[in-house]
Design an enzyme around this catalytic site. Structure first.
Site, mmCIF file in Angstrom:
data_model
loop_
_atom_site.group_PDB
_atom_site.id
_atom_site.type_symbol
_atom_site.label_atom_id
_atom_site.label_comp_id
_atom_site.label_asym_id
_atom_site.label_seq_id
_atom_site.Cartn_x
_atom_site.Cartn_y
_atom_site.Cartn_z
ATOM 1 N N TYR A 10 0.862 -1.193 0.000
ATOM 2 C CA TYR A 10 0.000 0.000 0.000
ATOM 3 C C TYR A 10 0.893 1.236 0.000
ATOM 4 C CZ TYR A 10 -2.964 3.754 1.749
ATOM 5 O OH TYR A 10 -3.620 4.945 1.886
ATOM 6 N N GLU A 59 -3.306 7.427 -4.049
ATOM 7 C CA GLU A 59 -3.222 6.173 -3.312
ATOM 8 C C GLU A 59 -3.096 5.025 -4.302
ATOM 9 O OE1 GLU A 59 -5.834 5.037 0.359
ATOM 10 O OE2 GLU A 59 -6.755 4.098 -1.376
#
Lengths: 382, 295
Positions: free
Chosen positions: A101, A189
């Protein structure tokens, strides 16, 4: 301004980040044709401005063109958290060895950019933050200095990414920071950022929110504005340049100033009603903007009463009252209106409204009283 | 006494020759603010109703002794204007302009902290600051504020600030200084900065705070109040019914990922001993009670 995944990837690709080849499809036939050109296996991915696509069945692996047709057929029209799927992204499937992530956003508390990196990708970062907070490596970047490669390397080490992913991750993260700053993003993101089975670090998803205030230095962002998710009312208000947010009640709200508009929505709810919208007409409150605002609210079939809550500062009460009277001459309003006019020359303003008052147009002495009257009218009382 | 600005503050207006700058600059002068200069590189040597215009802030400061600047230039020029003001030698900068990109705000906030640690920035996207009877910089209608204290006001919202000033005036309560910190993600001056200044100001006996959804500035203020404030505080937070994920007009007013809700802010403030009102009127009434109790 929220981007769809495919738009985010397009933006990332412009900064040299590795994304999979893919095509946007608006119909099942187009999806199959795209998959034919790309070559199976492919992923069929719903494009919506919300998370949780996978769980909702909006992301599917397709080994053959028949699979593509089947999955796309189910995904088009699917409702994901209230967002109906009209666009599907078809992209070449990747062989995933590991998932991470990565994100950058503005830390309003620290007033610096915050990067978050985790070796536990593919799940929601909120879940990781709750269950295993040490698994998230954070870096605060001073916007004056920017992100140095040395600091980026330390950050990657801190996140304990496997050795095989380090070089690729540093390269992607440096580019992600550049995309974030140069692109004036509120959020970038990548979840998951993957390591492929042949050892490449690759961007498998993209979530990007751009700062609407920065559109003036990004000509290409006008195209993103056109694909924002708005309901009919919001689209109409946006076209008139009004600050409008649709809500689910029956009392239409018009106020001057964002804080007062928010407060008006609250007060309507406090006295037992429900606001149909948030609408800030700004400081001016002239007849034109008032007519535009009333028109947007008038077109909302749920609205049963309208509460106009205006505080006069530099704009005087007479100007506001004339604005309301002028607007009512232009637009035929079906719901009863309650006006609360306070501040500079409010008595003079109310005197201008006086000859126009009826069951359909009333004045209230203060905000709470105005809200009560509007709520009663919406309920068919009064 | 007042905080940040008073009768001695001398102000240069960046963008005085534009329509907004001219309109509010002249209103500020009518109020009694010492409006000493304007800037515009193309109009240096001219004047606006007797206010001399200079090429830049440094020249204006040198010629007029300006101590503060007020920025009305359009959003794309605000980053350069803030740095020009700091380099030009003013100690207080008020940026009224709305629509400034958040990355610009983060950049000049940190740049000022590093290179000009003694310069205070207020805003952007704020109504400005008024020390009633002494100095009014920005877009507040001066006559709605009653001079003299004892209440200091700090607010994230323009019209709710006017509402608060008006309600206090109706009750005969004056204000020492009213600071509009603005609704953007990176305000130059925070609630905490203002609370500290009010705590130190002998003429301010109580503080009224107006917040809204988004961010954690109100929670940080609550922490500061619990640990550092001896003066009573009342508060109101707008946006109790705001749905998550929707910006309510201000760039900073958004509930995201369950953070920044009005209820959480109200609870944090109440726990810190703040009297929290459910609506602006109630917050005004609470402040009236506090003022009555000051003796």
């Amino acid at each position: 301004m929220d981007l769809f995944e495919y738009q985010g990837k397009e933006l990332f690709a412009g900064y040299g980040m590795p994304v999979s080849p893919g095509e946007l499809a608006l119909t099942v036939e187009a999806a199959v044709a795209a998959a034919g050109r790309l070559g199976c296996p492919v992923m069929v991915k719903a494009q919506v401005h919300t998370g949780g696509r996978g769980k909702a069945g909006g992301v599917k692996y397709a080994a053959t063109l028949d699979d593509v047709a089947e999955h796309a057929g189910r995904i088009f029209g699917l409702d994901i958290n209230g967002h109906v799927v009209h666009r599907v992204w078809i992209e070449k499937a990747s062989n995933i060895a590991d998932e991470y992530y990565a994100s950058f956003t503005l830390d309003r508390s620290a007033k610096k950019h915050l990067g978050m990196l985790s070796a536990e990708g593919g799940v929601e970062i909120e879940t990781v933050a709750d269950e295993n907070p040490e698994a998230i490596a954070r870096i605060w970047v001073d916007p004056v200095d920017g992100l140095s490669e040395a600091d980026c390397r330390d950050w990657v080490a801190d996140a304990r990414l496997p050795e095989a992913a380090v070089e690729g991750a540093v390269d992607v993260l440096m580019r992600l920071y550049e995309a974030y700053v140069d692109g004036d993003a509120e959020l970038v993101e990548v979840n998951p950022l993957i390591l492929t089975d042949d050892g490449r670090v690759h961007v498998l998803d993209a979530k990007v929110t751009l700062d609407g205030n920065a559109v003036f230095r990004h000509e290409s962002y006008a195209a993103f504005d056109e694909t924002q998710t708005r309901d009919e009312r919001e689209t109409a208000a946006h076209a008139k340049g009004l600050q409008y947010v649709g809500l689910e009640g029956d009392v239409g709200v018009i106020a001057n100033g964002a804080g007062l508009a928010m407060s008006t929505v609250d007060v309507v709810n406090q006295v037992g009603g429900r606001s149909a919208n948030f609408l800030d007409i700004g400081g001016g409150a002239n007849a034109e903007v008032m007519a535009d605002a009333l028109e947007v609210i008038n077109n909302d079939p749920e609205v049963r009463a309208i509460f106009i809550n205006i505080f006069g500062g530099i704009v005087r009460g007479e100007e506001i009252a004339n604005g309301i009277v002028g607007a009512l001459e232009r637009v035929n309003i079906s719901s009863p209106i309650v006006v609360r006019l306070d501040g500079t020359n409010s008595a003079e303003g109310r005197a201008i409204l006086e000859p126009h008052l009826s069951d359909h147009l009333r004045v209230a002495s203060d905000m709470l009283e105005g809200a009560r009257q509007a709520v009663a009218l919406a309920a068919g009382e009064g | 006494m007042a905080v940040f600005v008073d009768a001695d503050t001398r102000v240069v207006y960046q963008g005085l020759t534009g329509s907004q700058g001219r309109y509010h600059g002249l209103l500020n002068r009518d109020y009694g603010t010492r409006v000493v200069a304007g800037t515009n590189p193309k109009k240096a040597g001219t004047d606006v109703e007797g206010i001399p215009v200079y090429a830049n802030v440094a020249e204006a400061v040198e010629a007029t002794g300006a101590t503060a600047s007020c920025i009305f230039v359009p959003a794309p020029g605000v980053r350069a204007a803030v740095l020009e003001a700091a380099q030009g030698g003013v100690e207080f900068i008020v940026a009224i302009t709305e629509g400034v990109p958040a990355h610009d705000e983060a950049l000049f906030y940190n740049q000022l902290r590093r290179d000009f640690p003694n310069v205070r920035l207020l805003g952007p996207n704020c109504p400005g600051i008024i020390s009633p009877g002494q100095c009014n910089i920005g877009i507040t209608a001066g006559h709605i504020a009653l001079p003299g204290g004892p209440v200091g006001i700090v607010s994230r919202s323009g019209t709710l600030t006017y509402q608060a000033l008006h309600e206090l005036k109706e009750k005969g309560i004056g204000c020492s200084t009213c600071v509009g910190i603005g609704g953007d993600p990176v305000p130059g001056t925070s609630f905490t900065d203002c609370l500290a200044a009010f705590e130190a100001d002998p003429d301010t006996k109580a503080v009224m705070m107006i917040g809204e959804i988004g961010g954690s500035a109100e929670e940080e203020a609550a922490e500061f109040i619990a640990g550092n404030m001896t003066k009573p505080v009342s508060a109101y937070i707008a946006g109790v019914t705001a749905p998550p994920g929707k910006k309510m007009g201000h760039a900073g007013a958004i509930v995201s990922g369950g953070r920044g809700t009005a209820r959480a802010k109200m609870e944090a403030l109440a726990e810190a001993g703040v009297k929290v009102g459910e609506n602006p009127t109630e917050a005004g009434d609470l402040m009236a009670e506090i003022v009555a109790g000051l003796g």
